[in-house]
Design a protein around this motif. Sequence first.
Motif, PDB file in Angstrom:
ATOM      1  N   PRO A 163       0.885  -1.096  -0.132  1.00 15.47           N
ATOM      2  CA  PRO A 163      -0.090  -0.087  -0.051  1.00 15.47           C
ATOM      3  C   PRO A 163       0.860   1.264  -0.037  1.00 15.47           C
ATOM      4  N   GLY A 164       0.363   2.340  -0.630  1.00 10.59           N
ATOM      5  CA  GLY A 164       0.959   3.450  -0.610  1.00 10.59           C
ATOM      6  C   GLY A 164       1.805   3.899  -1.750  1.00 10.59           C
ATOM      7  N   TRP A 165       1.947   3.117  -2.752  1.00  7.42           N
ATOM      8  CA  TRP A 165       2.357   3.502  -3.965  1.00  7.42           C
ATOM      9  C   TRP A 165       1.653   4.388  -4.812  1.00  7.42           C
ATOM     10  N   ARG A 166       2.077   5.506  -5.480  1.00  7.21           N
ATOM     11  CA  ARG A 166       1.170   6.450  -6.068  1.00  7.21           C
ATOM     12  C   ARG A 166       1.923   7.229  -7.130  1.00  7.21           C
ATOM     13  N   ARG A 167       1.305   7.560  -8.277  1.00 10.88           N
ATOM     14  CA  ARG A 167       1.924   8.159  -9.303  1.00 10.88           C
ATOM     15  C   ARG A 167       2.225   9.563  -8.816  1.00 10.88           C
ATOM     16  N   VAL A 168       3.142  10.143  -9.258  1.00 11.82           N
ATOM     17  CA  VAL A 168       3.946  11.534  -8.858  1.00 11.82           C
ATOM     18  C   VAL A 168       4.165  12.262 -10.135  1.00 11.82           C
ATOM     19  N   THR A 169       3.894  13.638  -9.865  1.00 10.92           N
ATOM     20  CA  THR A 169       4.050  14.748 -11.095  1.00 10.92           C
ATOM     21  C   THR A 169       5.313  15.391 -10.639  1.00 10.92           C
ATOM     22  N   GLY A 170       5.528  16.452 -11.556  1.00 12.23           N
ATOM     23  CA  GLY A 170       6.642  17.490 -11.316  1.00 12.23           C
ATOM     24  C   GLY A 170       8.036  16.741 -11.436  1.00 12.23           C
ATOM     25  N   TRP A 179      11.760  -2.914  -3.636  1.00 14.05           N
ATOM     26  CA  TRP A 179      11.770  -3.778  -4.920  1.00 14.05           C
ATOM     27  C   TRP A 179      10.644  -4.403  -5.306  1.00 14.05           C
ATOM     28  N   PRO A 180      10.087  -5.413  -4.428  1.00 14.29           N
ATOM     29  CA  PRO A 180       8.877  -6.160  -4.708  1.00 14.29           C
ATOM     30  C   PRO A 180       7.565  -5.386  -5.051  1.00 14.29           C
ATOM     31  N   GLY A 181       7.448  -4.198  -4.042  1.00 10.07           N
ATOM     32  CA  GLY A 181       6.331  -3.421  -4.146  1.00 10.07           C
ATOM     33  C   GLY A 181       6.490  -2.284  -5.499  1.00 10.07           C
ATOM     34  N   SER A 212       6.029   6.319  -6.669  1.00 10.77           N
ATOM     35  CA  SER A 212       6.705   6.355  -5.386  1.00 10.77           C
ATOM     36  C   SER A 212       6.199   6.017  -4.036  1.00 10.77           C
ATOM     37  N   ARG A 213       6.719   5.615  -3.329  1.00 10.65           N
ATOM     38  CA  ARG A 213       6.174   5.325  -1.908  1.00 10.65           C
ATOM     39  C   ARG A 213       7.345   5.579  -0.840  1.00 10.65           C
ATOM     40  N   GLY A 214       7.139   6.476   0.007  1.00  7.14           N
ATOM     41  CA  GLY A 214       8.148   6.778   0.880  1.00  7.14           C
ATOM     42  C   GLY A 214       9.348   7.180   0.198  1.00  7.14           C
ATOM     43  N   GLU A 215      10.381   6.512   0.568  1.00  7.71           N
ATOM     44  CA  GLU A 215      11.965   6.826  -0.032  1.00  7.71           C
ATOM     45  C   GLU A 215      11.955   6.063  -1.289  1.00  7.71           C
ATOM     46  N   ASN A 221      15.297   3.135 -13.054  1.00  5.50           N
ATOM     47  CA  ASN A 221      15.395   4.206 -12.085  1.00  5.50           C
ATOM     48  C   ASN A 221      14.724   3.736 -10.584  1.00  5.50           C
ATOM     49  N   PHE A 222      14.911   2.435 -10.361  1.00  6.85           N
ATOM     50  CA  PHE A 222      14.507   2.080  -9.103  1.00  6.85           C
ATOM     51  C   PHE A 222      15.350   2.908  -7.930  1.00  6.85           C
ATOM     52  N   ALA A 223      14.758   3.385  -7.163  1.00  2.29           N
ATOM     53  CA  ALA A 223      15.661   4.032  -5.943  1.00  2.29           C
ATOM     54  C   ALA A 223      15.211   3.896  -4.544  1.00  2.29           C
ATOM     55  N   GLY A 224      16.144   4.032  -3.608  1.00  5.79           N
ATOM     56  CA  GLY A 224      15.521   3.730  -2.391  1.00  5.79           C
ATOM     57  C   GLY A 224      15.694   2.527  -1.305  1.00  5.79           C
TER      58      GLY A 224
END
Length: 207
Positions: free
Chosen positions: A96-103, A143-145, A116-119, A135-138
Amino acid sequence: MDGRRAAAAENAAWCALVSGGGNWGSRAWTSRFRTPEYYPDAVTLDPAATAADVLPYVDLSAGCSVKDSFATLDLPGFAVLFEATWLACGPGVPQPGWRRVTGHAFPVDARVAVLSRGENLVVAHRGDDVVGLSNFAGPDDGWPGAVAAVAAAFPGLPVVGYEHGEALRVALGHGAEPLGPLRVWVSSALPEVPGGGAACEDGRHDA
């Protein structure tokens, strides 16, 4: 479906989108103009590709890089910068918590979702037959999420990507399956940068 060919084609399409175009041949995508930092100037699409499919169509000055999608090229004047592995990333594990981001600094396009989700952050790009994860980061445990979020962004298509080094170990540890090797070549004229690697693609990759 040949997973590695599909992954290479999606990756080339992503590079073309970021770079603003380029040229499509039967065996390679190429750019006559230098691409953004961390993005290759060519991506091979067929294991039969040769230097003749790539080198006449790119800027060969210092910093030129080529993604050899099948680890089959012999490129005079270039050296292998790093080797990596194409991955079938699997379905992932929804978090839970993954969302599309803008900007963000990535292309704004219907085929692209920055999530993104958290970091954690990841980029999804829809190709013809697969969705590319990059571009996976954090934190590694994201990773699984991230994989599940990419799959949910463009449902119905397999998720693919590539990694090397520690990032590859993390992906494999979370269930990704290897599809085959690739290499990134860089003009041997490219100067070294502090800490090792080179000024074009080094341990990091965006494409």
